[in-house]
Scaffold this active site. Structure first.
Site, short mmCIF file in Angstrom:
data_model
loop_
_atom_site.label_atom_id
_atom_site.label_comp_id
_atom_site.label_asym_id
_atom_site.label_seq_id
_atom_site.Cartn_x
_atom_site.Cartn_y
_atom_site.Cartn_z
N CYS A 176 -6.16 1.95 5.79
CA CYS A 176 -6.76 0.70 6.25
C CYS A 176 -6.17 0.33 7.61
CB CYS A 176 -6.50 -0.41 5.23
SG CYS A 176 -4.78 -0.96 5.18
N GLU A 204 1.06 3.86 1.85
CA GLU A 204 1.58 4.24 3.17
C GLU A 204 2.74 3.35 3.59
OE1 GLU A 204 -3.04 4.58 3.53
OE2 GLU A 204 -1.58 3.43 2.36
N CYS A 252 -2.35 -0.27 7.51
CA CYS A 252 -1.56 0.96 7.34
C CYS A 252 -1.66 1.86 8.56
CB CYS A 252 -2.01 1.70 6.09
SG CYS A 252 -1.59 0.81 4.56
N HIS A 281 0.86 -1.19 0.00
CA HIS A 281 0.00 0.00 0.00
C HIS A 281 0.90 1.24 0.00
CE1 HIS A 281 -3.79 -2.04 1.87
NE2 HIS A 281 -3.24 -2.79 0.93
#
Length: 163
Positions: free
Chosen positions: A87, A59, A90, A57
């Site tokens: 999410c 992040e 993250c 992801h």
């Protein structure tokens, strides 16, 4: 609440999201900002498909890059601007990395880890609680996600040519 620099940083995150969109990745983009200088020091967007890695992801990629660059496990002198609410994975990683502030555009009631029912930063298991700011350029951040998933569901066939 938000100033011109905040908008410029979120615009950079949106540019990253657009790159992900055109790679057929979920269009979430993020930038990491040095709180001492105010400069964007790293940019990323989702690359889970490209890297065959469910943790790739935006992040996580930023945290990995900056920690590796600095040779540290925590980066407390940084803020992150991300187009969509992080999410749970993250959100936890941002806490573990000791990020100062998390600024996101649109909330994610279904999969978010901060303001959704999961609300990780309200749990005692996470010792560091970054400051949270939300709603920056919310409509623009929400729109790129809507376009992406509309195309995936077959509602928009020309989404890539339009955007």
């Amino acid at each position: 609440m938000f100033d011109e620099k905040d908008h410029s940083r979120m615009q950079a995150a949106l540019e990253e999201a657009s790159l992900a969109f055109h790679r057929d990745e979920v269009p979430i983009g993020a930038v990491l900002v040095d709180t001492k200088t105010g400069e964007i020091v790293a940019r990323a967007s989702n690359r889970t498909i490209e890297q065959s890695d469910p943790t790739a992801h935006a992040e996580i990629l930023l945290i990995r890059e900056m920690c590796q660059r600095l040779g540290v496990q925590r980066i407390p002198d940084y803020d992150i601007y991300v187009t969509i609410e992080p999410c749970p994975m993250c959100a936890a990683a941002l806490s573990f990395a000791r990020i100062q502030r998390v600024i996101f555009g649109a909330s994610d009631p279904k999969s978010g880890g901060i303001t959704s029912p999961v609300a990780l930063y309200q749990k005692p298991q996470l010792h560091h609680k970054p400051k949270i700011l939300s709603g920056l350029m919310m409509e623009e951040c929400r729109e790129i996600m809507k376009r992406f998933f509309a195309e995936k569901r077959g509602f928009v066939k020309e989404a890539r040519e339009e955007g």
